[in-house]
Motif scaffolding. Structure first.
Motif, PDB file in Angstrom:
ATOM      1  N   UNK A 108      -5.373 -17.068  -7.636  1.00 24.92           N
ATOM      2  CA  UNK A 108      -5.493 -16.747  -9.058  1.00 24.92           C
ATOM      3  C   UNK A 108      -4.620 -17.666  -9.908  1.00 24.92           C
ATOM      4  N   UNK A 109      -3.382 -17.878  -9.490  1.00 21.08           N
ATOM      5  CA  UNK A 109      -2.498 -18.746 -10.264  1.00 21.08           C
ATOM      6  C   UNK A 109      -3.078 -20.153 -10.408  1.00 21.08           C
ATOM      7  N   UNK A 110      -3.806 -20.595  -9.397  1.00 23.20           N
ATOM      8  CA  UNK A 110      -4.318 -21.960  -9.380  1.00 23.20           C
ATOM      9  C   UNK A 110      -5.374 -22.224 -10.459  1.00 23.20           C
ATOM     10  N   UNK A 111      -5.980 -21.159 -11.007  1.00 20.94           N
ATOM     11  CA  UNK A 111      -7.014 -21.356 -12.030  1.00 20.94           C
ATOM     12  C   UNK A 111      -6.609 -20.818 -13.399  1.00 20.94           C
ATOM     13  N   UNK A 112      -5.402 -20.262 -13.500  1.00 20.94           N
ATOM     14  CA  UNK A 112      -4.986 -19.645 -14.756  1.00 20.94           C
ATOM     15  C   UNK A 112      -3.803 -20.391 -15.367  1.00 20.94           C
ATOM     16  N   UNK A 113      -3.561 -20.098 -16.624  1.00 22.57           N
ATOM     17  CA  UNK A 113      -2.410 -20.633 -17.342  1.00 22.57           C
ATOM     18  C   UNK A 113      -1.980 -19.599 -18.372  1.00 22.57           C
ATOM     19  N   UNK A 114      -0.886 -19.841 -19.026  1.00 23.26           N
ATOM     20  CA  UNK A 114      -0.358 -18.912 -20.019  1.00 23.26           C
ATOM     21  C   UNK A 114      -1.422 -18.568 -21.051  1.00 23.26           C
ATOM     22  N   UNK A 115      -1.712 -17.273 -21.201  1.00 21.74           N
ATOM     23  CA  UNK A 115      -2.681 -16.830 -22.188  1.00 21.74           C
ATOM     24  C   UNK A 115      -4.080 -16.621 -21.659  1.00 21.74           C
ATOM     25  N   UNK A 116      -4.350 -17.022 -20.419  1.00 15.82           N
ATOM     26  CA  UNK A 116      -5.696 -16.839 -19.872  1.00 15.82           C
ATOM     27  C   UNK A 116      -5.815 -15.472 -19.205  1.00 15.82           C
ATOM     28  N   UNK A 117      -7.018 -15.125 -18.781  1.00 17.91           N
ATOM     29  CA  UNK A 117      -7.249 -13.842 -18.126  1.00 17.91           C
ATOM     30  C   UNK A 117      -8.261 -14.008 -17.004  1.00 17.91           C
ATOM     31  N   UNK A 118      -8.293 -13.049 -16.106  1.00 16.09           N
ATOM     32  CA  UNK A 118      -9.365 -12.944 -15.134  1.00 16.09           C
ATOM     33  C   UNK A 118      -9.976 -11.557 -15.278  1.00 16.09           C
ATOM     34  N   UNK A 119     -11.220 -11.419 -14.863  1.00 15.44           N
ATOM     35  CA  UNK A 119     -11.928 -10.140 -14.909  1.00 15.44           C
ATOM     36  C   UNK A 119     -12.154  -9.685 -13.466  1.00 15.44           C
ATOM     37  N   UNK A 120     -11.818  -8.430 -13.189  1.00  9.37           N
ATOM     38  CA  UNK A 120     -11.865  -7.929 -11.811  1.00  9.37           C
ATOM     39  C   UNK A 120     -12.636  -6.620 -11.724  1.00  9.37           C
ATOM     40  N   UNK A 121     -13.261  -6.404 -10.577  1.00  4.34           N
ATOM     41  CA  UNK A 121     -13.809  -5.084 -10.270  1.00  4.34           C
ATOM     42  C   UNK A 121     -12.632  -4.122 -10.115  1.00  4.34           C
ATOM     43  N   UNK A 122     -12.845  -2.813 -10.282  1.00  6.30           N
ATOM     44  CA  UNK A 122     -11.723  -1.876 -10.185  1.00  6.30           C
ATOM     45  C   UNK A 122     -11.326  -1.515  -8.760  1.00  6.30           C
ATOM     46  N   UNK A 123     -12.262  -1.680  -7.799  1.00  3.74           N
ATOM     47  CA  UNK A 123     -11.989  -1.249  -6.430  1.00  3.74           C
ATOM     48  C   UNK A 123     -11.230  -2.357  -5.702  1.00  3.74           C
ATOM     49  N   UNK A 124      -9.924  -2.188  -5.616  1.00  2.00           N
ATOM     50  CA  UNK A 124      -9.063  -3.204  -5.022  1.00  2.00           C
ATOM     51  C   UNK A 124      -8.068  -2.572  -4.061  1.00  2.00           C
ATOM     52  N   UNK A 125      -7.604  -3.373  -3.124  1.00  4.23           N
ATOM     53  CA  UNK A 125      -6.467  -3.003  -2.282  1.00  4.23           C
ATOM     54  C   UNK A 125      -5.266  -2.708  -3.182  1.00  4.23           C
ATOM     55  N   UNK A 126      -4.471  -1.718  -2.837  1.00  2.77           N
ATOM     56  CA  UNK A 126      -3.406  -1.249  -3.715  1.00  2.77           C
ATOM     57  C   UNK A 126      -2.415  -2.315  -4.140  1.00  2.77           C
ATOM     58  N   UNK A 127      -2.007  -3.192  -3.218  1.00  2.49           N
ATOM     59  CA  UNK A 127      -1.028  -4.212  -3.572  1.00  2.49           C
ATOM     60  C   UNK A 127      -1.643  -5.297  -4.440  1.00  2.49           C
ATOM     61  N   UNK A 128      -2.931  -5.570  -4.249  1.00  4.82           N
ATOM     62  CA  UNK A 128      -3.613  -6.502  -5.150  1.00  4.82           C
ATOM     63  C   UNK A 128      -3.657  -5.910  -6.548  1.00  4.82           C
ATOM     64  N   UNK A 129      -3.914  -4.621  -6.658  1.00  2.00           N
ATOM     65  CA  UNK A 129      -3.906  -3.960  -7.966  1.00  2.00           C
ATOM     66  C   UNK A 129      -2.537  -4.087  -8.618  1.00  2.00           C
ATOM     67  N   UNK A 247     -13.792 -29.018 -17.835  1.00  2.34           N
ATOM     68  CA  UNK A 247     -12.436 -29.542 -18.006  1.00  2.34           C
ATOM     69  C   UNK A 247     -11.665 -28.837 -19.102  1.00  2.34           C
ATOM     70  N   UNK A 248     -12.317 -28.427 -20.173  1.00  2.00           N
ATOM     71  CA  UNK A 248     -11.595 -27.790 -21.274  1.00  2.00           C
ATOM     72  C   UNK A 248     -11.025 -26.437 -20.873  1.00  2.00           C
ATOM     73  N   UNK A 249     -11.697 -25.747 -19.972  1.00  2.00           N
ATOM     74  CA  UNK A 249     -11.209 -24.444 -19.504  1.00  2.00           C
ATOM     75  C   UNK A 249     -10.196 -24.589 -18.376  1.00  2.00           C
ATOM     76  N   UNK A 250     -10.281 -25.713 -17.644  1.00  2.00           N
ATOM     77  CA  UNK A 250      -9.401 -25.918 -16.493  1.00  2.00           C
ATOM     78  C   UNK A 250      -8.677 -27.261 -16.604  1.00  2.00           C
ATOM     79  N   UNK A 251      -7.786 -27.392 -17.597  1.00  2.00           N
ATOM     80  CA  UNK A 251      -7.078 -28.668 -17.773  1.00  2.00           C
ATOM     81  C   UNK A 251      -6.162 -29.006 -16.610  1.00  2.00           C
TER      82      UNK A 251
END
Length: 443
Positions: A108-129, A247-251
């Motif tokens: 996740x860190x590899x595709x994100x930067x300050x101010x960005x977000x990811x969208x996730x399904x709700x059913x996750x392993x507890x530590x991932x949540x 490129x604009x989304x993933x500088x």
């Protein structure tokens, strides 16, 4: 340094033959050692590697020459594991790290930067949540949890700051099976990758890349390792997502990295830009490294994964049928049953098979579930899964304990729920243990 894990369906080197997954699990990524003729993968228990000269060292550090310089960045034993896991998943390359949670974090860190977000399904392993709900937001990355795992629910949360969609192919412990093709199409419609944690299904039952997923994750600790002895995680890159096109989304992939000699990852690594950056930027600097001995042990486990999964699935169905027909059981969540809301997904993605991970509601609620849990004798009470041994846990009081009651329900965790990871013991012994524990739960 290790650069390319080789092709997805062949061994390394001259063995350019197509292989089935059962065979890849034994032979993928390795040939007889040319110097010693060792058939087993050697354990390269070393921290660093000698340079031929200053120029040779400079070429390695500039990523201009293939080779190894420090085990925090790459190791020959781990490189075999990476090639094998990549081949099992049908990916371009893989990076193996110290645990499944490290793999989720890096991915996740590899595709994100300050101010960005990811969208996730709700059913996750507890530590991932926990990582998504509490740790990443403190670092400036927001995770938006959809109401359900349906693509329409996720699409409502996507905006121009969204960097990825995240799901578990088979949710732990919810047991839901995500519509990977639909989620991949949704992600690509918005110019973002789909990241899939495939730990529970394993590449023996499901290969998300074949259905459009871009990045696949594993806790190697579970079914692939298979014996409850070794922590490890893997990030597999399909090589199919065009970071340059977006490129604009993933500088981070398309602009010079000032921390690494001005490296532009898409220019240097091409289709391998994602893992090139993950290895060079995150593993090199934060050090969630898989030890060579751990890589060796995980390779031993992988050799038998196809056989184990076959037995896991057989035993899992027999256990589910036994529990379904028992009046002491309130409900059984098992995708192999036609009435399961995920039965169609099991047909579509898993050739009609269901995982040996299932949840069961013990009649009598929370207290009865605790009695059942504590009365098990053959099943080991712990929070691992995918072991050769049968395992059980009570998610509401363990893996998801830190979550509110509302968040637990949203993730599919109920008070009476027991999570079973059905092992490969004789089925009669497994059922006998469940029977006596159910009797204890009613007393």
């Amino acid at each position: 340094m290790h650069f390319n894990a080789g092709t997805a369906h062949t061994c390394a080197g001259q063995k350019r033959i197509k292989m089935k997954r059962d065979t890849i699990a034994i032979h993928g990524g390795y040939e007889v050692d040319p110097t010693t003729k060792a058939v087993a993968v050697p354990i390269y228990q070393t921290v660093s590697y000698a340079f031929d000269s200053a120029d040779h060292a400079a070429a390695l550090f500039n990523l201009e020459a293939e080779g190894y310089r420090y085990t925090r960045i790459g190791n020959p034993t781990t490189a075999v594991l990476e090639r094998r896991v990549a081949a099992l998943e049908g990916g371009l390359d893989a990076l193996c790290v110290s645990s499944g949670q490290a793999a989720v974090n890096y991915a996740v860190l590899n595709v994100t930067q300050l101010g960005s977000n990811i969208v996730s399904v709700p059913q996750l392993y507890g530590t991932t949540h926990t990582l998504f709900a509490h740790i990443l937001p403190s670092q400036g990355v927001t995770v938006r949890f959809a109401e359900t795992d349906h693509p329409q629910a996720l699409e409502k949360l996507i905006d121009d700051k969204t960097s990825a969609i995240f799901c578990e192919s088979v949710g732990n412990p919810a047991g839901n099976i995500c519509d990977i093709r639909a989620l991949a199409d949704l992600a690509h419609k918005h110019g973002i990758p789909l990241i899939v944690d495939n730990t529970v299904a394993s590449p023996i039952l499901l290969r998300p890349i074949e259905h459009g997923a871009d990045i696949v994750l594993h806790s190697l600790t579970k079914f692939l390792g298979g014996h409850g002895t070794t922590l490890g995680g893997a990030i597999i890159d399909s090589g199919n997502f065009s970071w340059k096109e977006h490129a604009s989304r993933f500088p981070m992939f398309n602009q010079p990295d000032v921390s690494y000699h001005g490296m532009v990852y898409t220019e240097h690594f091409g289709k391998g830009a994602y893992l090139g950056r993950c290895r060079s930027f995150y593993q090199r600097t934060t050090g969630a490294v898989l030890a060579p001995l751990s890589s060796f042990l995980l390779l031993q486990g992988i050799e038998t994964v196809a056989l184990r999964i076959e037995r896991h699935v057989q035993n899992g169905r027999k256990v589910a049928e036994f529990l379904k027909n028992d009046a002491r059981v309130k409900w059984v969540n098992y995708a192999g049953f036609p009435e399961s809301p995920y039965h169609a997904m099991a047909q579509k993605y898993m050739n009609g098979q269901a995982c040996s991970l299932m949840t069961v509601g013990i009649g009598g609620g929370y207290e009865a579930a605790i009695k059942f849990h504590d009365s098990l004798k053959l099943f080991t009470r712990l929070v691992n899964l995918g072991d050769a041994k049968s395992l059980a846990c009570h998610p509401a009081s363990t893996t998801h304990r830190q979550m509110s009651d509302e968040a637990k329900r949203h993730a599919g965790v109920l008070p009476e729920m027991i999570r079973l990871s059905v092992g490969i013991e004789h089925i009669d012994d497994i059922i006998a243990d469940l029977d006596q524990a159910l009797s204890a739960s009613t007393r």
